[in-house]
Design a protein around this motif. Structure first.
Motif, short mmCIF file in Angstrom:
data_model
loop_
_atom_site.label_atom_id
_atom_site.label_comp_id
_atom_site.label_asym_id
_atom_site.label_seq_id
_atom_site.Cartn_x
_atom_site.Cartn_y
_atom_site.Cartn_z
N THR A 63 0.28 -15.70 33.05
CA THR A 63 1.02 -14.81 32.17
C THR A 63 1.00 -13.38 32.68
N GLN A 64 -0.17 -12.89 33.10
CA GLN A 64 -0.27 -11.55 33.67
C GLN A 64 0.35 -11.50 35.06
N GLY A 65 0.16 -12.55 35.82
CA GLY A 65 0.57 -12.55 37.21
C GLY A 65 2.06 -12.55 37.44
N LEU A 66 2.83 -13.05 36.50
CA LEU A 66 4.27 -13.17 36.72
C LEU A 66 4.94 -11.83 36.97
N SER A 67 4.33 -10.74 36.52
CA SER A 67 4.90 -9.41 36.76
C SER A 67 4.21 -8.69 37.91
N ASP A 68 3.39 -9.41 38.68
CA ASP A 68 2.62 -8.82 39.77
C ASP A 68 3.07 -9.42 41.10
N PRO A 69 3.70 -8.63 42.00
CA PRO A 69 4.15 -9.17 43.29
C PRO A 69 3.03 -9.79 44.11
N LEU A 70 1.81 -9.25 44.01
CA LEU A 70 0.68 -9.81 44.76
C LEU A 70 0.36 -11.23 44.29
N PRO A 250 1.61 -17.21 25.92
CA PRO A 250 2.83 -16.45 25.63
C PRO A 250 3.70 -16.27 26.87
N PHE A 251 5.02 -16.26 26.66
CA PHE A 251 5.94 -16.11 27.78
C PHE A 251 5.80 -14.75 28.46
N ALA A 252 5.47 -13.72 27.68
CA ALA A 252 5.37 -12.37 28.24
C ALA A 252 4.50 -11.53 27.32
N GLU A 253 4.23 -10.30 27.75
CA GLU A 253 3.32 -9.43 27.02
C GLU A 253 3.88 -8.94 25.69
N ASN A 254 5.20 -9.03 25.50
CA ASN A 254 5.81 -8.48 24.30
C ASN A 254 6.16 -9.54 23.26
N LEU A 291 9.38 -21.35 20.65
CA LEU A 291 8.51 -21.62 19.50
C LEU A 291 7.14 -20.99 19.71
N TYR A 292 6.45 -20.79 18.59
CA TYR A 292 5.04 -20.42 18.64
C TYR A 292 4.20 -21.69 18.82
N GLU A 293 2.97 -21.50 19.26
CA GLU A 293 2.09 -22.64 19.50
C GLU A 293 1.90 -23.47 18.24
N GLU A 294 1.72 -22.80 17.09
CA GLU A 294 1.51 -23.52 15.84
C GLU A 294 2.73 -24.33 15.43
N GLU A 295 3.92 -23.80 15.73
CA GLU A 295 5.15 -24.53 15.43
C GLU A 295 5.29 -25.74 16.33
N MET A 296 4.90 -25.57 17.59
CA MET A 296 4.92 -26.71 18.52
C MET A 296 4.01 -27.82 18.00
N GLN A 297 2.83 -27.44 17.55
CA GLN A 297 1.87 -28.43 17.06
C GLN A 297 2.39 -29.13 15.83
N PHE A 298 3.03 -28.37 14.92
CA PHE A 298 3.61 -28.98 13.71
C PHE A 298 4.68 -29.99 14.09
N LYS A 299 5.52 -29.64 15.05
CA LYS A 299 6.58 -30.56 15.47
C LYS A 299 5.98 -31.84 16.03
#
Length: 446
Positions: A63-70, A250-254, A291-299
């Motif tokens: 998640t953190q690495g996806l925005s880091d070129p290294l 999470p998909f991203a920090e926001n 979806l959120y994790e809890e919604e995924m689990q409910f499904k």
């Protein structure tokens, strides 16, 4: 990571003492490992030719690495020496998007191109007639498009993404894949008659989404369209209505959204869901719903149908990064402003302190677009003010979890433009015009 340790790790790296880096970091309890420490350990594993160990570590900070070129470079390096050339090429391509002058990434990218030419990768493609049919279907049902994200690397299927801009009737972007349906998925034999073997995907994004921005907080929907488009071929499986796929975080920090569910495109005619090819095959179009994790689990524990009953139509129309979690703890709803960020904007206010506001304002960050004041049940405590973004549906407003009581000063911090309106008489109502100015509208009564 402390500066002394960082300096020592860098010195060992320059001296090719990679095992010392591994030993030093592994001597530290794992719960104290941070992003930089894991990155250094992964680099050391790469240099020790332990490429799979490096990938495992790097995936743990994805998640953190996806925005880091290294991070992308180190992933690409490991994939390259594991002979996963298409995956390596994708990672080096991402490095070059962020840093076009990275000479090492350019060199590896060139090597990947040469390897792919030698191995003669032949992606599955639509025939010319099929391509024309699918393009016409997208234009007819989802909208005209002039801009396409063309794929540079196509080892298995060639997946472009059509970018359909917002329109007055549908004020959001529509991103539609073009190429996934060239592959026939491995659908269970009992479903063979339903013609579910071929599919394309779409996702709808708010009108202010920065489509061209490669930062992960903007890019993840495009990345996930490509991930999902390739998943059936890579794993010899299939994707269809109601299927869910987790991201692992999470998909991203926001946003806390962390998985997806596939549905029929809900805001479009029923015919939009299926494109019939000249040979009678069908391309099924599915909309990607985060979806959120809890919604995924409910499904998983119940069903997609039961989860869908809890959504409003608007929530399914396009992505809302900070919409309420349907199966989270409402008391832990994440507001955009923390208590520490609130300023005392109503020091001279002598009226009641309470009001009601929509989550569209306090959770999703929209400005007040419509507000009104009614006579409250308790005039000593409640100001009678209701603040809305102005685009809430009746279905949304009748769901109590989306309308909450706040201190009036809190909502003024979200939108100070409302402060001059607060002394208006009961029965007053205001809307924000196209110039952003509040205008008085009808008188209302309880």
């Amino acid at each position: 990571m402390g500066s002394r340790l960082l300096k020592q790790l860098q010195e060992w790296h320059e001296q090719d003492e990679y095992q010392k880096i591994v030993d030093a970091i592994k001597a530290i309890p794992k719960e104290k490992w941070d992003y930089d420490m894991i990155s250094h350990l992964a680099r050391a594993y790469n240099n020790l030719e332990k490429y799979q160990d490096a990938i495992t570590l790097l995936q743990s900070i994805r998640t953190q690495g996806l925005s880091d070129p290294l991070w992308h470079f180190r992933m690409g390096y490991a994939y390259y020496y594991l002979d996963e050339i298409p995956l390596a090429m994708e990672e080096f391509e991402q490095v070059l998007k962020d840093n076009p002058d990275d000479q090492d990434a350019k060199l590896f990218f060139t090597w990947c191109q040469q390897e792919m030419e030698q191995q003669q990768y032949q992606p599955e493609l639509y025939t010319e007639e099929e391509m024309e049919t699918v393009e016409e279907h997208i234009s007819n049902y989802f909208g005209s498009y002039e801009h396409v994200f063309h794929e540079l690397i196509s080892p298995d299927i060639h997946v472009d993404i059509c970018i359909i801009p917002p329109t007055p009737n549908q004020d959001y972007y529509k991103l539609v894949t073009l190429g996934m349906g060239a592959h026939q998925m491995n659908v269970p034999i009992e479903l063979a008659e339903k013609k579910l073997e071929r599919a394309e995907l779409m996702i709808c994004l708010p009108p202010d989404w920065e489509i061209q921005n490669s930062d992960e907080k903007w890019y993840w929907p495009l990345r996930w369209l490509k991930i999902l488009a390739r998943l059936p071929g890579e794993q010899d499986t299939w994707l269809g209505w109601g299927h869910t796929v987790p991201n692992g975080g999470p998909f991203a920090e926001n946003t806390q959204l962390s998985g997806i569910m596939l549905l029929n495109p809900g805001a479009f005619p029923p015919e939009a869901s299926c494109c019939v090819l000249p040979n009678g095959d069908e391309i099924n179009f599915y909309q990607v719903i985060p979806l959120y994790e809890e919604e995924m689990q409910f499904k998983i524990e119940h069903s997609a149908d039961e989860l869908l009953e809890e959504f409003t139509g608007e929530q399914l129309e396009y992505v809302h990064l900070n919409r309420p979690n349907l199966h989270g703890d409402n008391e832990e709803k994440t507001l955009l402003l923390s208590p520490e960020e609130l300023q005392p904007l109503l020091e001279n206010w002598e009226g009641p302190d309470l009001c009601f506001a929509s989550d569209r304002i306090t959770v999703e960050g929209y400005e007040v677009g419509y507000c009104y004041r009614i006579v409250p049940d308790d005039e000593q405590l409640d100001s009678g003010w209701y603040f809305l973004a102005g685009d809430e549906t009746e279905e949304y407003l009748t769901n109590q979890q989306y309308m909450n009581r706040y201190d009036l000063n809190t909502i003024c911090n979200y939108d100070p433009d409302i402060i001059p309106l607060l002394n208006s008489a009961y029965g007053s109502a205001f809307y924000r015009d196209e110039n952003g100015i509040f205008q008085k509208c009808i008188e209302i009564t309880n």
